[in-house]
Design an enzyme around this catalytic site. Sequence first.
Site, PDB file in Angstrom:
ATOM      1  N   ASN A  20       0.833  -1.359  -0.385  1.00  0.00           N
ATOM      2  CA  ASN A  20      -0.570  -0.227  -0.368  1.00  0.00           C
ATOM      3  C   ASN A  20       0.874   1.469  -0.106  1.00  0.00           C
ATOM      4  O   ASN A  20       1.992   1.226   0.363  1.00  0.00           O
ATOM      5  CB  ASN A  20      -1.076  -0.103   1.267  1.00  0.00           C
ATOM      6  CG  ASN A  20      -0.623   0.112   2.459  1.00  0.00           C
ATOM      7  OD1 ASN A  20       0.207   0.895   3.141  1.00  0.00           O
ATOM      8  ND2 ASN A  20      -0.575  -1.098   3.081  1.00  0.00           N
ATOM      9  N   VAL A  32      -0.282 -10.172   0.702  1.00  0.00           N
ATOM     10  CA  VAL A  32       0.769 -10.445   0.540  1.00  0.00           C
ATOM     11  C   VAL A  32       2.389  -9.561   1.377  1.00  0.00           C
ATOM     12  O   VAL A  32       3.000  -9.747   1.662  1.00  0.00           O
ATOM     13  CB  VAL A  32       1.355  -9.933  -1.076  1.00  0.00           C
ATOM     14  CG1 VAL A  32       2.221  -9.945  -1.655  1.00  0.00           C
ATOM     15  CG2 VAL A  32       0.337 -11.283  -1.748  1.00  0.00           C
ATOM     16  N   ASP A  33       1.632  -8.433   1.401  1.00  0.00           N
ATOM     17  CA  ASP A  33       2.620  -7.846   2.030  1.00  0.00           C
ATOM     18  C   ASP A  33       3.350  -7.901   3.893  1.00  0.00           C
ATOM     19  O   ASP A  33       3.575  -7.929   3.840  1.00  0.00           O
ATOM     20  CB  ASP A  33       1.741  -5.899   2.365  1.00  0.00           C
ATOM     21  CG  ASP A  33       2.956  -4.988   2.682  1.00  0.00           C
ATOM     22  OD1 ASP A  33       3.704  -4.612   2.473  1.00  0.00           O
ATOM     23  OD2 ASP A  33       2.613  -3.894   2.749  1.00  0.00           O
ATOM     24  N   ILE A  83      -7.565  -7.369  -0.331  1.00  0.00           N
ATOM     25  CA  ILE A  83      -8.163  -6.419   0.071  1.00  0.00           C
ATOM     26  C   ILE A  83      -9.155  -5.569  -0.701  1.00  0.00           C
ATOM     27  O   ILE A  83      -9.267  -4.851  -0.463  1.00  0.00           O
ATOM     28  CB  ILE A  83      -7.178  -5.775   1.234  1.00  0.00           C
ATOM     29  CG1 ILE A  83      -6.614  -6.789   2.355  1.00  0.00           C
ATOM     30  CG2 ILE A  83      -7.678  -4.480   2.049  1.00  0.00           C
ATOM     31  CD1 ILE A  83      -5.466  -6.461   2.536  1.00  0.00           C
TER      32      ILE A  83
END
Length: 170
Positions: A24, A33-34, A125
Amino acid sequence: MTTLTLVQGDITRQTVDAVVNAANSSLLGGGGVDGAIHRRGGPDILAECRKLRASHYGKGLPTGRAVATTAGKLDARWVIHTVGPVWSGIEDRGELLASCYRESLRVAAELGARTVAFPAISTGIFGWPMDDGARIAVRTVRESADPAVEEVRFVLFDEHAYTAFEDALR
Ligand code: ADP
């Protein structure tokens, strides 16, 4: 020539030169994933992200852009962070999603990466419909991959995502 491959699995478990992160714009971590990349890759990645925020990206990384850091403890040399658009049913943000793939590949080629793993950007998301996200991903990589990048591997978390990418490849 660039070969496109598909695997079902966890992107943090791949052995590649560069892993693309569905980040983001804060670059300071998130879910999906982050979160998985920072958990497995360790604190060095976040430390470099903080430095980017303190220098070039004071306001964060704009949607559609990409920037590289170390891959920390991942079995890779670099993480390429890119910020996908949030899905909108009103506005077509497809060009921004395409830009994520294009810019990530441009950064990968600049670094000299020969193998690059991508997640299905924006389809978690950020709510992008999987089939459309897969079509944009495959089309953009086919159009824009530098031939010096030998493999672009889409790493799909579940069977639904895998099937969507399989269909998009045909
Ligand atoms: P975004 O915010 O861009 O939507 P997410 O990380 O929420 O990004 O999700 C992007 C896609 O990656 C989703 O399809 C999600 O199911 C998938 N995903 C989540 N975790 C992983 C993982 N560890 N490896 C590969 N794909 C993953």
